[in-house]
Structures are given as C-alpha cells and as structure tokens.
Design a protein around this motif. Structure first.
Motif, PDB file in Angstrom:
ATOM      1  N   ASP A 150       0.972  -1.202  -0.045  1.00 40.75           N
ATOM      2  CA  ASP A 150      -0.158   0.048  -0.130  1.00 40.75           C
ATOM      3  C   ASP A 150       0.891   1.149  -0.116  1.00 40.75           C
ATOM      4  O   ASP A 150       1.801   1.560   0.833  1.00 40.75           O
ATOM      5  N   GLY A 151       0.590   2.352  -0.873  1.00 39.38           N
ATOM      6  CA  GLY A 151       1.345   3.640  -0.836  1.00 39.38           C
ATOM      7  C   GLY A 151       2.758   3.463  -1.377  1.00 39.38           C
ATOM      8  O   GLY A 151       3.300   4.351  -1.044  1.00 39.38           O
ATOM      9  N   TRP A 195      -7.288  -0.152  -5.122  1.00 37.32           N
ATOM     10  CA  TRP A 195      -7.113  -1.771  -4.920  1.00 37.32           C
ATOM     11  C   TRP A 195      -8.591  -2.366  -5.762  1.00 37.32           C
ATOM     12  O   TRP A 195      -8.209  -3.372  -6.355  1.00 37.32           O
ATOM     13  N   ASP A 293       2.254   2.575   3.702  1.00 39.88           N
ATOM     14  CA  ASP A 293       1.533   3.458   3.768  1.00 39.88           C
ATOM     15  C   ASP A 293       1.063   4.244   5.171  1.00 39.88           C
ATOM     16  O   ASP A 293       1.109   5.378   5.242  1.00 39.88           O
TER      17      ASP A 293
HETATM   18 ZN   LIG Z   1      -3.404   3.030   0.036  1.00 40.94          ZN
END
Ligand SMILES: [Zn+2]
Length: 417
Positions: A150-151, A195, A293
C-alpha cells in the motif's frame, strides 16, 4: 452464534476488534510457538496442531473437557474431527481444561490475545494437504502470488538514493518493472478505488468502490473470482490488516482469509508462509503489506522514514520468497509473482491527482529462482504507459490462460512467450 456450553471468564467473551486480532488458523503455521517434538516414534497428537501462545477464540466453545493435558485435548479434537466438527481448541494452562471448537479463528474474526493474565493457548488443527491447483501449464502448475504494498510510489524503487530492496530488486532483475503505473485520473488516489481497480481491471465508476467506505461492494468480479468461475477447484487466499482488504474488496469466493493484526506485517508473512508450506498451496494468494502507507510521514522516495518502511516490507517479502523456493516441488511449478501498489503520495498524503500520488509500482516475474522458465516479461517497462486497470488483472488472467474482457490491457511486452 456462540455455542458456549460452559461459561468462560467474562473477559474471555468480550467483543474484540478485528483489527486487533490475528487469525492463527491458517496464518500460523506460524512458528510463533514451536510444538514439542514427539518423544517417541508415534507422533504426538499435538503434531497436527499449531499452537499460538496466549490467545484464544472468544466464545464458540462446543465441548468442554476438565482435567486434561494438551495432548488429551488434541486427541479428543482429532477424534471429533472424524465427526468433522472440531478444528481448534483453547487450553486453560493453569487449570488443565480445554474448550473444543468447531470454529477456526478465521471464521470468527481472529484470535483474542489480550486476556488478563494470558490464561489460554490456542491450538489450531493444521490444514490438510490442500486442494490440487487445477491450472496446469507447460511448465507445471501455475500459481500467482500477488504482493500488495500500500502506498508504494513507483519512483521510490530501484533508483540511486532510493531504499535498498534486495527482494524486490531480485524480482525485478529476473522479471519486469514499471515505475509509473497510473493510478487515479477518473477516480481519487485513495486506497479503496485503487485496489478495486487493480482487483477488477475497471475504474471506480464501473467497479463501484469510489472511496474507502467499506460498505461499498465491488460491482465487477474480483480477478480471483474470475479464476474460480473457470476453475471451480482453484483455491484463493487473502491476508491483510486493512478491513477493506478482507471485507468489501476480497474475492466473494475466497477460500482462506486471514485478518492479521494492524501493522503486524510479520503475521501476514507467516500466513503466506503457512500457505506455501502446504503440499497444494492456494492457486492464487493476495498478500497485503500496509506499513509503507500507514506510517508514511512523507511519500518522498528520498525520505528516510518512508524508505525504512519500504526496507522493512522488503525483508518481509524475502521471507515469503524463501518459503516459496523451499517448496519441494517449486521447480516443477510456475509462480507469477506480481508486486503492485494502489497509489503513491505527495507530502504526507494522497487522494489527489498530482504526479506523485498517481505514481504506483509494478514488478512481475515468473522466474524467481526458476531461470528455466521462459520469461513472462522482462526489463524496465516504464517507457510505455500503463494505466492501473492494466497492472494486475489482465496479467493474472493472461498468465493463467484466461480471457481478459475487462477494461484493462496487459503491458504489450508481457505474455509473449
Ligand atoms: Zn493505499
């Protein structure tokens, strides 16, 4: 439904936060607590269980036993498993009792781990050999391991002064890399939409997850569900510590879902290592790593803190890769490993349409420690634009020989083999 026949201490039945929990039923083929080796040649009944120290399922007790050892509880559970209900038990360490349950931690939102005085250990019946993957190509059974970071900004990898990432670097070295997968555009660069786009091959106006609101259902099929539509015996697994990943964004037909404790990447890693230890691991796995993230004070690729989180997740990935190549049958299998991120960031945030926020990463290879496989794709693909719709779903479908009728297209350099 709680089936408690014998009341436990009140604290044992308090509602618990799913984010604070860890499911050990699958996850913990976990070396959290090695089981004692059998004293003699006959294996201990405990060998069929994975123990998680200082944890229990809250409620869901189907049978209570007094004056028993852990071995006796295991024997009782195995006997009852032949009646096909006992899959775990919680042992009362001080008073030699146990509760047999027909639930696994995954069935009830995870284990409770904060009982005062830690009176319980949880024992989860180990899964069987798994279900053989029905997708067989010319180079063996075809599996996909999707690693979601994530991120992670695409331009935060593999540059001078960027984080040192031996695992990701090795994956890219034997495969392909795209440093600017385009998130956002017609949708925000929040996590839910990103996502959703990766998992479906559609933008949010089609897949419906327009925000991080966990009540929004995916209106387009998850790519893992598309696999199961064609191969009903394919098994799919998901682990993540964000409720959306194991909630509205998970495949409808997911066979194994583990909600690890928040920020605890090691628990997610252990879940994947557990799956990879099965004779027949899941056909496809989604392994979600959150810490790049959720700790980001800055998404600047040269920010030391951001880099430290990337380095930390890279080390987690290395553990999983080691577990993968340790499979006795690894050389006879073909695993496509796909690393994706949902968005980048700028400053300490994301959601908007700046170049940094839209910049997501992609690494993919079918040749990790498996050099005899013809490459699925190779090299730096960054020069050809790749919208987020194309980053994951089209490659997974293509690799597994399935029709891609989504809004996304695979990168033109991939799949030509
Ligand atoms: Zn994210």
């Amino acid at each position: 439904m709680t089936r408690t026949r014998f009341p436990r201490p009140l604290a044992h039945r308090l509602p618990v936060s799913s984010t604070a929990l860890f499911n050990a039923s699958i996850a913990a083929l976990i070396a959290m607590a090695p089981l004692p080796a059998p004293a003699q040649s006959a294996p201990s009944p405990l060998a069929s269980f994975t123990r998680t120290l200082n944890a229990a399922i809250s409620g869901y007790n189907r049978e209570h036993l007094n004056g028993v050892s852990p071995e006796a509880c295991a024997t009782a559970c195995l006997a009852d498993a032949r009646k096909s209900w006992c899959v775990s038990f919680d042992y009362y360490k001080a008073s030699q009792q146990c509760d047999l349950s027909d639930k696994r931690a995954a069935d009830v939102g995870g284990l409770k781990t904060d009982y005062a005085g830690n009176p319980y250990d949880h024992y989860a019946l180990n899964p069987g050999p798994g279900v053989p993957n029905p997708i067989v190509g010319p180079y063996g059974r075809r599996h996909v391991l999707v690693i979601g970071i994530d991120g992670l900004r695409g331009d935060a990898l593999f540059c001078a002064g960027c984080a040192t990432t031996p695992a990701l670097s090795q994956l890219a070295a034997v495969g392909a890399f795209h440093g600017n997968v385009l998130a956002g555009g017609s949708q925000s660069t929040y996590s839910g939409p990103g996502w959703g786009t990766l998992f479906t091959g559609y933008w949010a106006d089609q897949h419906g997850v327009t925000s991080n609101d966990a009540s929004l259902p995916l209106r387009k099929p998850h790519v893992f569900d598309r696999i199961k539509q064609v191969y009903p015996t394919a098994t799919v697994a998901v682990v993540g510590d964000w409720a959306n990943i194991t909630g509205n964004l998970k495949p409808a037909g997911a066979d194994f879902v583990v909600a690890n404790a928040a920020k605890n990447s090691q628990q997610a890693t252990d879940a994947v290592k557990g799956w990879l230890s099965w004779t027949n691991p899941p056909t496809v796995i989604f392994y979600y790593l959150h810490n790049v993230d959720i700790h980001a004070a800055s998404y600047d690729p040269y920010n030391a803190y951001y880099q430290s989180k990337i380095v930390g997740e890279d080390a987690q990935i290395q553990q999983v890769l080691d577990g993968l190549v340790a499979r006795p049958t690894y050389a006879q299998e073909e695993w496509l490993i796909v690393v994706v991120s949902d968005h980048g960031g700028t400053g300490s945030g994301h959601g908007g349409q700046s170049a940094g926020e839209r910049d997501a990463a992609l690494v993919l290879t079918n040749r990790y420690r498996n050099p005899t496989k013809p490459p699925y794709c190779q090299g730096d693909l960054t020069g050809t634009a790749l919208p987020q719709t194309g980053a994951l779903t089209p490659h997974v479908l293509d690799f597994l020989g399935l029709v891609n009728d989504t809004a996304g297209s695979k990168h033109p350099a991939c799949g030509a083999r």
